[in-house]
Design a protein around this motif. Structure first.
Motif, mmCIF file in Angstrom:
data_model
loop_
_atom_site.group_PDB
_atom_site.id
_atom_site.type_symbol
_atom_site.label_atom_id
_atom_site.label_comp_id
_atom_site.label_asym_id
_atom_site.label_seq_id
_atom_site.Cartn_x
_atom_site.Cartn_y
_atom_site.Cartn_z
ATOM 1 N N ARG A 45 -31.391 -8.236 -74.449
ATOM 2 C CA ARG A 45 -30.442 -9.224 -73.932
ATOM 3 C C ARG A 45 -30.140 -8.961 -72.450
ATOM 4 O O ARG A 45 -30.277 -9.846 -71.603
ATOM 5 N N ALA A 46 -29.714 -7.734 -72.136
ATOM 6 C CA ALA A 46 -29.379 -7.410 -70.749
ATOM 7 C C ALA A 46 -30.616 -7.463 -69.858
ATOM 8 O O ALA A 46 -30.534 -7.856 -68.685
ATOM 9 N N TYR A 47 -31.767 -7.082 -70.420
ATOM 10 C CA TYR A 47 -33.024 -7.141 -69.657
ATOM 11 C C TYR A 47 -33.309 -8.575 -69.201
ATOM 12 O O TYR A 47 -33.597 -8.825 -68.021
ATOM 13 N N TYR A 48 -33.218 -9.536 -70.122
ATOM 14 C CA TYR A 48 -33.480 -10.936 -69.767
ATOM 15 C C TYR A 48 -32.430 -11.480 -68.810
ATOM 16 O O TYR A 48 -32.745 -12.201 -67.847
ATOM 17 N N LEU A 49 -31.164 -11.149 -69.055
ATOM 18 C CA LEU A 49 -30.097 -11.707 -68.240
ATOM 19 C C LEU A 49 -30.175 -11.212 -66.800
ATOM 20 O O LEU A 49 -29.884 -11.971 -65.866
ATOM 21 N N GLU A 50 -30.577 -9.956 -66.600
ATOM 22 C CA GLU A 50 -30.748 -9.451 -65.237
ATOM 23 C C GLU A 50 -31.757 -10.293 -64.468
ATOM 24 O O GLU A 50 -31.567 -10.590 -63.286
ATOM 25 N N ARG A 51 -32.812 -10.693 -65.110
ATOM 26 C CA ARG A 51 -33.867 -11.447 -64.442
ATOM 27 C C ARG A 51 -33.507 -12.928 -64.343
ATOM 28 O O ARG A 51 -33.851 -13.584 -63.356
ATOM 29 N N ALA A 345 -44.232 -6.644 -62.128
ATOM 30 C CA ALA A 345 -43.443 -6.553 -60.896
ATOM 31 C C ALA A 345 -41.973 -6.839 -61.163
ATOM 32 O O ALA A 345 -41.099 -6.359 -60.430
ATOM 33 N N LEU A 346 -41.678 -7.612 -62.214
ATOM 34 C CA LEU A 346 -40.291 -7.888 -62.573
ATOM 35 C C LEU A 346 -39.696 -6.803 -63.457
ATOM 36 O O LEU A 346 -38.486 -6.786 -63.684
ATOM 37 N N LEU A 347 -40.528 -5.897 -63.965
ATOM 38 C CA LEU A 347 -40.004 -4.669 -64.566
ATOM 39 C C LEU A 347 -39.565 -3.720 -63.457
ATOM 40 O O LEU A 347 -38.502 -3.086 -63.536
ATOM 41 N N MET A 390 -43.102 0.789 -75.304
ATOM 42 C CA MET A 390 -43.544 -0.107 -74.240
ATOM 43 C C MET A 390 -42.347 -0.862 -73.670
ATOM 44 O O MET A 390 -41.255 -0.823 -74.209
ATOM 45 N N GLY A 391 -42.586 -1.585 -72.583
ATOM 46 C CA GLY A 391 -41.552 -2.412 -71.991
ATOM 47 C C GLY A 391 -40.679 -1.694 -70.996
ATOM 48 O O GLY A 391 -39.779 -2.303 -70.408
ATOM 49 N N ALA A 392 -40.905 -0.399 -70.786
ATOM 50 C CA ALA A 392 -40.158 0.345 -69.774
ATOM 51 C C ALA A 392 -40.903 0.262 -68.447
ATOM 52 O O ALA A 392 -41.910 -0.437 -68.326
ATOM 53 N N CYS A 393 -40.407 0.986 -67.432
ATOM 54 C CA CYS A 393 -41.071 0.988 -66.133
ATOM 55 C C CYS A 393 -41.043 2.395 -65.571
ATOM 56 O O CYS A 393 -39.978 3.029 -65.522
ATOM 57 N N ARG A 401 -32.844 -0.510 -70.151
ATOM 58 C CA ARG A 401 -31.647 0.320 -70.352
ATOM 59 C C ARG A 401 -30.547 -0.187 -69.415
ATOM 60 O O ARG A 401 -29.726 0.564 -68.910
ATOM 61 N N GLU A 402 -30.538 -1.502 -69.188
ATOM 62 C CA GLU A 402 -29.663 -2.087 -68.186
ATOM 63 C C GLU A 402 -28.187 -1.801 -68.455
ATOM 64 O O GLU A 402 -27.420 -1.525 -67.518
ATOM 65 N N GLU A 403 -27.765 -1.888 -69.701
ATOM 66 C CA GLU A 403 -26.362 -1.612 -70.009
ATOM 67 C C GLU A 403 -26.081 -0.113 -70.019
ATOM 68 O O GLU A 403 -25.072 0.350 -69.479
ATOM 69 N N GLU A 404 -26.972 0.645 -70.609
ATOM 70 C CA GLU A 404 -26.790 2.098 -70.711
ATOM 71 C C GLU A 404 -26.710 2.759 -69.346
ATOM 72 O O GLU A 404 -25.915 3.694 -69.137
#
Length: 674
Positions: A45-51, A345-347, A390-393, A401-404
């Protein structure tokens, strides 16, 4: 808005909707909002909202199968869709972004191997499928897949329609069909060499695409003609055969979908009702086209995608290292493509869109194409398919880990000394300063970057160089005090008057107890890469890891003869190294005729070559020069007693030799805690 990039920020029609700009966040494994076990992945959720906040136009998440790994159908998950998924859509839509759910028919012969599992067992009979009996698994060719029955095909088609209808009810703006692309199940149906069926789903091109076109029609029937349907599409497969890919510029006979057949395939998909082609090249047999590593040129898929646009009237998106804003803007402005797919690049930098729009290109944290965090699926002898999360950078620890790891000021402001100006030291200094600490960075050499400067030295490592420049710019903007040409000794530690000391002094090359190891014709890998020593025309490289193989490539580009000597039974035997990267390097080794000796233990280095011990006996390999790439050992230039107790934090390679991802993650974790 920066005028030269205005084309990227114009609206675009896809089916019955309008997307606010021409930037598509393409699907990546690990970014799925719904897990393979059918639960909602709250961290996305936070990952998508940041972008979405940073003005991505269209978001497409990682694939979710219409049939789960456990056998259930996705359309049976109404509570999931009408609950957390709908809530996510409401949040995303507040920022004007659109969202397409990527729905998959299956992996087919590219099905991942589950460590420790017998993939031939009955428990996996529903996933170990393919268009026809006997197709070899891409990870373990000894495993053969069974052909789907006609009834199974019809069940999947029906499931697509029902799932798409549920997506529409949940507020999802469209669906993307995964995939006539990258060698997945629908792609295997579409290609003659992987589809040997004799029924209506095999034979002619129209029949081979029937599975995909009937899915498109089922979605349209369930959701209406205006509901957008994107198709993930590989223009060319770039296959020389099973588990054999072609390199850029190589002459080869196409084993998969050819450029001659592709226009007709694209027209068939459009005629069936597809509203967009989200296009690139490649298959799992040539994975590096769909997941381009650092060795791939920018916009590697643009020529083929531009060509295919001539044959359809629907929007065409080009993905694959399209994150150079100048290239991307020119491609859209000229009409070569309608939009650009930006993924990894968006990661690395969720604000990519806003920074491009505002002309802040130097502040974009560059993706380096390492795949260490986003796609760590390893493949080498003895390890057919080892994978991690997967899905990390690798260069952005906050991704997923946008919220954490939300940035927060330090509760107590401290004076902190960072010793070592490599990537780990710079990352720690950057975050510590952002949190409000008073930081001084000490570097004994005259430049920042540490050993990564050498790693970034080859001509094909321009993104690595850009990462070093990005760190330097961020430290300058933040006002970090940087003291170059300053070596801190044990006697000076107490005089730093620091509340905390971070030791990020990195590592030094290993030494082997082999005669001639320090001979006049030996060159440490770092010294070669930094141009301190020149190699002869015939070079033996001791060590077939990532650095050794990249040096062999660099030598080949310079017209020299390289030989790799590796003591293990395979080169690139590195857990966490993405197969997209390693397989391209293997093809480079093949293409340039680089000799490889595996299971070869170095016995002696002589003036005219090296002596190795192999299973077949001793062998002498002639060489003018010997480059040593046998790994590194941690380096801390202080005795333990010299470190003030309780105030010192050793991180990165100085603590334990790892890779760029481990270094940056450790630096971020330490800086986040202080």
């Amino acid at each position: 808005m920066a005028g030269q990039y205005e084309a990227l920020f114009m609206p675009m029609k896809i089916g019955g909707i309008t997307v606010k700009n021409r930037i598509v966040l393409c699907a990546m494994g690990g970014t799925n909002p719904i897990g393979f076990d059918g639960h909602f992945e709250e961290k996305t959720r936070a990952y998508y909202l940041e972008r979405a906040k940073a003005n991505v136009g269209l978001i497409i998440p990682g694939v979710i199968g219409v049939k789960g790994m456990t056998g259930g159908w996705l359309y049976e998950s109404e509570a999931l869709f009408m609950g957390p998924v709908k809530s996510l859509m409401d949040d995303i839509h507040q920022y004007g972004a659109k969202f397409f759910m990527q729905l998959g028919a299956g992996f087919g012969r590219v099905q991942f191997m589950i460590p420790g599992a017998d993939m031939r067992a009955d428990a996996f009979k529903d996933v170990m499928v393919a268009p026809s009996d006997g197709l070899p698994n891409v990870w373990d060719p000894a495993i053969k897949h069974r052909g789907l029955t006609r009834e199974e095909i019809r069940q999947i088609i029906d499931a697509y329609g029902k799932t798409a209808a549920l997506c529409k009810r949940a507020g999802i703006d469209g669906v993307e069909i995964h995939a006539v692309h990258e060698g997945y199940l629908l792609d295997q149906f579409s290609i003659l060499n992987t589809n040997h069926r004799t029924d209506e789903y095999g034979g002619s091109l129209e029949n081979r695409l029937r599975f995909a076109t009937e899915i498109i029609k089922a979605v349209k029937a369930a959701c209406g003609a205006d509901y957008p349907v994107s198709v993930r599409y590989s223009v060319a497969s770039k296959m020389r055969g099973f588990n054999a890919g072609a390199l850029p510029g190589e002459n080869y006979v196409e084993f998969g979908r050819s450029m001659e057949e592709s226009p007709a395939a694209a027209r068939i998909l459009e005629a069936a009702g597809a509203d967009m082609l989200n296009a690139d090249n490649g298959s799992y047999d040539s994975w590096y086209w769909a997941h381009p590593p650092v060795y791939m040129p920018m916009a590697c898929n643009l020529p083929e995608v531009t060509y295919i646009k001539n044959f359809v009237s629907i929007p065409v998106v080009c993905a694959g290292k399209m994150n150079d804003p100048d290239i991307a803007a020119r491609a859209v402005e000229s009409g070569a493509v309608d939009a650009v797919g930006i993924a990894r690049a968006l990661l690395a930098d969720p604000q990519w869109c806003d920074k491009v729009r505002d002309g802040q290109l130097a502040d974009i944290r560059p993706c380096i194409g390492c795949h260490n965090g986003c796609f760590p699926i390893s493949h080498f002898k003895g390890n057919p398919c080892g994978f991690g999360p997967m899905g990390a950078c690798a260069i952005n620890p906050v991704t997923m880990r946008e919220e954490e790891l939300a940035l927060r000021p330090a509760s107590v402001k401290k004076k902190i000394a960072v010793i070592g100006g490599g990537i780990g030291g710079m990352e720690a200094a950057r975050l510590l300063t952002m949190r409000g600490h008073d930081v001084t960075l000490y570097e004994k050499s005259g430049r920042l970057g540490g050993v990564f400067v050498a790693a970034a030295a080859p001509d094909f490592k321009e993104h690595d160089k850009a990462l070093i420049q990005w760190y330097g710019r961020q430290l300058k903007k933040l006002g970090v005090t940087v003291s170059l040409n300053t070596e801190i000794t044990a006697a000076q530690l107490a005089g730093l008057n620091a509340d905390e000391i971070i030791v990020a002094t990195g590592s030094v090359p290993k030494k082997l107890p082999v005669p001639g190891f320090d001979g006049i014709n030996t060159i440490e890998a770092v010294d070669y890469l930094m141009g301190k020593k020149q190699a002869g025309n015939t070079v033996a490289i001791i060590g077939g890891g990532l650095t050794g193989c990249e040096i062999a490539y660099d030598l080949a580009l310079k017209g020299k003869k390289a030989v790799i000597v590796e003591m293990q039974d395979d080169i690139l035997k590195i857990m966490g190294l993405s197969a997209a990267n390693s397989e391209m390097l293997r093809e480079i080794v093949r293409y340039y005729g680089i000799d490889v000796y595996t299971s070869a233990a170095l016995s002696e280095i002589r003036d005219n070559g090296v002596l190795v011990k192999m299973e077949t006996g001793a062998q002498f390999i002639p060489a003018d020069s010997v480059i040593l790439s046998v790994g590194y050992t941690s380096y801390v230039p202080f005795d333990g007693d010299a470190l003030p107790g309780g105030k010192v934090h050793v991180l990165g390679d100085a603590a334990k030799v790892g890779n760029l991802m481990t270094v940056i993650n450790q630096a971020y974790e330490v800086a986040y805690r202080l």
